[in-house]
Design a protein around this motif. Structure first.
Motif, PDB file in Angstrom:
ATOM      1  N   ARG A 180      -0.170   3.920 -11.422  1.00  0.00           N
ATOM      2  CA  ARG A 180      -1.590   4.571 -11.034  1.00  0.00           C
ATOM      3  C   ARG A 180      -2.663   4.893 -11.681  1.00  0.00           C
ATOM      4  O   ARG A 180      -3.770   4.006 -11.121  1.00  0.00           O
ATOM      5  CB  ARG A 180      -1.375   5.970  -9.632  1.00  0.00           C
ATOM      6  N   GLU A 233       0.884  -1.365   0.041  1.00  0.00           N
ATOM      7  CA  GLU A 233      -0.155   0.529   0.045  1.00  0.00           C
ATOM      8  C   GLU A 233       1.154   1.229  -0.277  1.00  0.00           C
ATOM      9  O   GLU A 233       0.768   2.001  -1.100  1.00  0.00           O
ATOM     10  CB  GLU A 233      -1.184  -0.187   0.834  1.00  0.00           C
ATOM     11  N   SER A 234       1.668   1.385   0.649  1.00  0.00           N
ATOM     12  CA  SER A 234       2.863   2.662   0.496  1.00  0.00           C
ATOM     13  C   SER A 234       3.702   2.676  -0.334  1.00  0.00           C
ATOM     14  O   SER A 234       3.516   3.420  -1.012  1.00  0.00           O
ATOM     15  CB  SER A 234       3.874   2.269   2.324  1.00  0.00           C
ATOM     16  N   ARG A 235       4.099   1.424  -1.076  1.00  0.00           N
ATOM     17  CA  ARG A 235       4.855   1.518  -2.350  1.00  0.00           C
ATOM     18  C   ARG A 235       3.795   1.890  -3.610  1.00  0.00           C
ATOM     19  O   ARG A 235       3.975   2.551  -4.205  1.00  0.00           O
ATOM     20  CB  ARG A 235       5.225   0.164  -2.305  1.00  0.00           C
ATOM     21  N   PHE A 271       7.826  -1.376 -10.234  1.00  0.00           N
ATOM     22  CA  PHE A 271       6.295  -1.461 -10.025  1.00  0.00           C
ATOM     23  C   PHE A 271       5.697  -2.683 -10.467  1.00  0.00           C
ATOM     24  O   PHE A 271       5.206  -2.585 -11.461  1.00  0.00           O
ATOM     25  CB  PHE A 271       5.499  -0.460 -10.322  1.00  0.00           C
ATOM     26  N   ALA A 301       1.015   4.177  -3.107  1.00  0.00           N
ATOM     27  CA  ALA A 301       0.729   5.461  -3.119  1.00  0.00           C
ATOM     28  C   ALA A 301       2.344   6.496  -3.305  1.00  0.00           C
ATOM     29  O   ALA A 301       1.922   7.520  -3.564  1.00  0.00           O
ATOM     30  CB  ALA A 301       1.049   6.158  -1.344  1.00  0.00           C
ATOM     31  N   GLN A 302       3.051   5.770  -3.354  1.00  0.00           N
ATOM     32  CA  GLN A 302       4.780   6.184  -4.231  1.00  0.00           C
ATOM     33  C   GLN A 302       4.734   6.404  -5.475  1.00  0.00           C
ATOM     34  O   GLN A 302       5.324   6.748  -6.512  1.00  0.00           O
ATOM     35  CB  GLN A 302       5.784   6.528  -3.671  1.00  0.00           C
ATOM     36  N   ALA A 303       4.306   5.250  -5.776  1.00  0.00           N
ATOM     37  CA  ALA A 303       3.897   4.865  -7.917  1.00  0.00           C
ATOM     38  C   ALA A 303       4.280   6.402  -8.209  1.00  0.00           C
ATOM     39  O   ALA A 303       3.377   7.229  -8.005  1.00  0.00           O
ATOM     40  CB  ALA A 303       2.958   4.653  -8.025  1.00  0.00           C
ATOM     41  N   PRO A 304       4.350   6.256 -10.052  1.00  0.00           N
ATOM     42  CA  PRO A 304       4.171   7.568 -10.584  1.00  0.00           C
ATOM     43  C   PRO A 304       2.652   6.789 -10.724  1.00  0.00           C
ATOM     44  O   PRO A 304       2.478   6.561 -11.358  1.00  0.00           O
ATOM     45  CB  PRO A 304       4.937   7.139 -11.597  1.00  0.00           C
TER      46      PRO A 304
END
Length: 224
Positions: free
Chosen positions: A36, A25-27, A65, A29-32
């Motif tokens: 997303r 989940e945290s990863r 990702f 949220a950091q995705a480009p």
């Protein structure tokens, strides 16, 4: 829902099944943004009712990702086929993909032994994959994969069991990127579900699929 087990090939190497989902989940949220958006499209895709789809922990080694789905074709409470679809994204691009996105899949189903013995079966199964993509007008590149058939015969104390045959399609392709560098992942997921349905022996979903050859219904539910 039973998961498709084994290895998937991305055209450049093997991929182990994901064992852990911690930190996803945290990863995410950091995705480009393109990744997303591609994932959001997968989550909102409309699929035929016989295909049951769920999110599963993705592998972490093939791309920065990743996002994974598993699906089963269920008809009259029988599971006829199952598979896994993984979306890979590398913002820096990948030479083997010729792009920044890659879709990787494993699809499997049981067959009647007579169908499994057909020498043209591998070519037909591969045509189901490419035909499913073409039927929805999807642009893609660098397709690669294998079609494997296996048969089991039982002896001695197991001789009462009928012979069993299985087909597996392992494949990957690069979906062409549209506006904002985002591929139409919802349409690719729909075409993948079309492939699952064909492997399971279900009739085409619409008139546009009428020219595609389908498998005869297999004799019973897949055991896991």
């Amino acid at each position: 829902m039973a998961a498709a087990q084994g290895r998937l090939s991305d055209g450049a190497g093997g991929m182990d099944d994901a064992k852990e989902g911690q930190g996803n989940e945290s990863r995410a949220a950091q995705a480009p943004l393109p990744f997303r958006a591609a994932v959001d499209a997968l989550r909102t895709a409309r699929l035929r009712p016989q295909v049951e789809v769920e999110q599963v922990p993705p592998p972490q080694r093939l791309a920065p990702f990743t996002y994974a789905l598993e699906a089963a074709v269920v008809d009259d409470e029988q599971e006829l086929a199952d598979g896994r679809l993984v979306l890979l994204h590398d913002p820096a691009g990948h030479d083997a993909w010729r792009g920044t996105f890659r879709l990787v899949t494993l699809v499997r189903a049981e067959l009647e032994p007579e169908m499994a013995a057909d020498p043209l079966l591998p070519e037909v199964c591969w045509s189901w994959l490419t035909g499913a993509l073409q039927a929805r007008g999807l642009a893609y590149g660098e397709p690669s994969g294998t079609v494997t058939r296996a048969s089991s015969h039982y002896f001695g104390g197991l001789s009462a069991r009928p012979a069993a045959s299985q087909i597996e399609i392992r494949a990957s392709w690069s979906p062409r990127e549209g506006l904002g560098g985002v591929p139409d992942t919802a349409a690719h997921l729909a075409s993948w579900c079309d492939l699952l349905a064909q492997v399971a022996g279900l009739p085409p979903a619409g008139p546009g699929d009428a020219s595609v050859v389908t498998l005869p219904q297999r004799r019973g539910p897949q055991s896991h």
